[in-house]
Structure formats: structure tokens, C-alpha cells
Write a protein that holds these residues in place. Structure first.
Motif, PDB file in Angstrom:
ATOM      1  N   ASP A   8       0.824  -1.218   0.000  1.00  0.00           N
ATOM      2  CA  ASP A   8       0.000   0.000   0.000  1.00  0.00           C
ATOM      3  C   ASP A   8       0.859   1.269   0.000  1.00  0.00           C
ATOM      4  N   HIS A   9       2.157   1.110   0.302  1.00  0.00           N
ATOM      5  CA  HIS A   9       3.075   2.260   0.316  1.00  0.00           C
ATOM      6  C   HIS A   9       3.940   2.319  -0.945  1.00  0.00           C
ATOM      7  N   ALA A  10       4.332   1.147  -1.447  1.00  0.00           N
ATOM      8  CA  ALA A  10       5.322   1.110  -2.526  1.00  0.00           C
ATOM      9  C   ALA A  10       4.777   0.537  -3.837  1.00  0.00           C
ATOM     10  N   GLY A  11       3.512   0.112  -3.852  1.00  0.00           N
ATOM     11  CA  GLY A  11       2.972  -0.622  -5.006  1.00  0.00           C
ATOM     12  C   GLY A  11       3.012   0.127  -6.328  1.00  0.00           C
ATOM     13  N   GLY A  12       2.888   1.457  -6.315  1.00  0.00           N
ATOM     14  CA  GLY A  12       2.869   2.213  -7.568  1.00  0.00           C
ATOM     15  C   GLY A  12       4.205   2.839  -7.937  1.00  0.00           C
ATOM     16  N   THR A  13       5.236   2.515  -7.173  1.00  0.00           N
ATOM     17  CA  THR A  13       6.532   3.196  -7.313  1.00  0.00           C
ATOM     18  C   THR A  13       7.152   3.039  -8.700  1.00  0.00           C
ATOM     19  N   LYS A  14       7.238   1.785  -9.148  1.00  0.00           N
ATOM     20  CA  LYS A  14       7.900   1.520 -10.432  1.00  0.00           C
ATOM     21  C   LYS A  14       7.156   2.226 -11.570  1.00  0.00           C
ATOM     22  N   GLU A  15       5.831   2.153 -11.533  1.00  0.00           N
ATOM     23  CA  GLU A  15       5.046   2.756 -12.607  1.00  0.00           C
ATOM     24  C   GLU A  15       5.207   4.291 -12.608  1.00  0.00           C
ATOM     25  N   LEU A  16       5.174   4.898 -11.414  1.00  0.00           N
ATOM     26  CA  LEU A  16       5.320   6.355 -11.331  1.00  0.00           C
ATOM     27  C   LEU A  16       6.719   6.786 -11.795  1.00  0.00           C
ATOM     28  N   LYS A  17       7.708   6.005 -11.400  1.00  0.00           N
ATOM     29  CA  LYS A  17       9.086   6.289 -11.825  1.00  0.00           C
ATOM     30  C   LYS A  17       9.173   6.311 -13.346  1.00  0.00           C
ATOM     31  N   GLU A  18       8.533   5.303 -13.976  1.00  0.00           N
ATOM     32  CA  GLU A  18       8.633   5.203 -15.434  1.00  0.00           C
ATOM     33  C   GLU A  18       7.817   6.282 -16.139  1.00  0.00           C
ATOM     34  N   LYS A  19       6.689   6.644 -15.550  1.00  0.00           N
ATOM     35  CA  LYS A  19       5.866   7.711 -16.142  1.00  0.00           C
ATOM     36  C   LYS A  19       6.614   9.048 -16.138  1.00  0.00           C
TER      37      LYS A  19
END
Ligand SMILES: [Zn+2]
Ligand SMILES: [Zn+2]
Length: 214
Positions: free
Chosen positions: A60-71
Motif C-alpha cells: 500500500d506504500h510502494a505498489g505504484g513506485t515503479k510505474e510512477l518512476k517510469e511515467k
């Protein structure tokens, strides 16, 4: 420095957008998911997101990290390397909780106790607070008297320690020996629920108050 809270994921996790109001450069702390909400909030505030900061490796804290980094093509800082095993398991955590697909990642920078991170011209101190997870870090602005504490401490409660490599004694010591000395006047944004201050929790939190409620 300015900060707003953006609740994300079915766990209502308090993702924070913090920014330097001189440069309008900001950081997203704990993008667990709902990236559209996060990016819209940044746009509404006129903030240019320059990095991602992570308190710990839970979904719930890190789940979107990779996607946001790439965006956005921005670096990731944190958590402490002891949470690598949690980050490596993000895809499995997702499947278990029925979250949308999530990806593991390797931060550009693992953080250590005593490090500092910058957001625009603002500086935050890094405090390693193991217990809920072994590599959990807390971000503190001593000039603004505000801390982003993830799942270490909540209003009236503390983080769970029944996960792999969780440790209740470590968590109590992280809070009492590392957070309290920063000052009663520090306001904190927890990973879930309402804001509070260290002073308030020292008085009334049944898990870590100075007086034993027995
Ligand atoms: Zn957690
Ligand atoms: Zn959480």
C-alpha cells in the motif's frame, strides 16, 4: 515546505505530496497506487515531482513506485536496504490482496540512519525505524517540525509487528529512542488515519506513552 495527503489504495494509505514552495519542486512519499490522483494533485498545486521517497516496502506504500518512476522518469530514494525482501515480493503481495499488478524496483539510493534527502531547497532527515519492517525509514523536517512516519506510529496506535522480520521491541525502541528525542512539537503524518504530534502520543498513546497505563 508544503504538504498534502492523498489517500490511496483500498487501505486508505496516506500518500504525501511534499514540496519546496520556493522552487515548486516536490516529492511523492509512498505512492502505493492511484497514480492518477497523485499526479492530478501535483498538477493542481503547480508542483513538479522530482523524486519518489519510500518509507517501507509494503504494497500500500510502494505498489505504484515503479510505474510512477517510469511515467515521470524520476529517481527513487529509500527505504533502507533491509526492506529489499519486501520490495522483491511486491508482485506476490499484490496477488494476495487482490491489488492491480505491481512491480518490484531497485531504488537509485537506499537510505541509512542519519542520511538527508532534498526536495527542492528543503532538506529532510532520515531516521531508520525498524520494527514494523526491518528497513522502515521516517522522514523529518526539523525546520517545519513535521515528520512522515509511515506505519511506525499512528494516532493512538503503533504499527503491526506480526509480519516476517517484524519486531515489537525494535518498534518500541525506534519510537521512544529515535522519534521522541526529536521533540514533542513535531507533527506527524502517519501511513493511515489522522495526523497527531509526538507530544500528544507521549501523553495518550497506550503503546508508547511515558506513563504506563498497565
Ligand atoms: Zn506497512
Ligand atoms: Zn500501511
Amino acid at each position: 515546505m508544503k504538504a498534502i495527503i492523498i489517500p490511496v489504495t483500498p487501505f486508505e494509505q496516506n500518500c504525501s505530496l511534499i514540496w519546496c514552495d520556493k522552487t515548486m519542486k516536490g516529492a511523492v512519499i509512498d505512492p502505493g497506487g492511484d497514480l492518477d490522483h497523485i499526479m492530478e494533485a501535483a498538477k493542481n498545486q503547480g508542483v513538479e515531482i522530482e523524486k519518489i521517497l519510500i518509507t517501507h516496502g509494503h504494497l500500500d506504500h510502494a505498489g505504484g513506485t515503479k510505474e510512477l518512476k517510469e511515467k515521470l522518469n524520476i529517481p527513487i530514494e529509500g527505504p533502507h536496504k533491509a526492506d529489499k525482501f519486501w520490495i522483491d515480493q511486491l508482485p506476490e503481495q499484490c496477488a494476495r490482496y487482490g491489488f492491480p499488478e505491481s512491480f518490484s524496483f531497485t531504488p537509485e539510493r537506499w537510505l541509512e540512519d542519519g542520511d538527508t534527502v532534498t526536495v527542492g531547497e528543503e532538506t529532510l532527515n532520515v531516521v531508520h525505524c525498524p520494527g514494523h519492517t526491518p528497513g522502515h525509514v521516517v522522514f523529518v523536517s526539523m525546520t517545519e517540525k513535521v515528520a512522515i512516519v509511515g506505519d511506525v506510529l499512528f494516532q493512538g496506535s503503533i504499527g503491526r509487528t506480526d509480519f516476517p522480520q517484524g519486531n515489537h521491541e525494535d518498534l518500541l525502541s525506534s519510537i521512544r529512542d529515535k522519534l521522541w528525542p526529536l521533540g514533542d512539537d513535531i507533527a506527524f503524518i502517519p501511513g493511515h488515519g489522522n495526523m497527531s504530534t509526538f507530544g500528544q502520543e507521549r501523553q495518550s498513546n497506550p503503546f508508547v506513552a511515558d506513563m504506563n497505563f498497565g
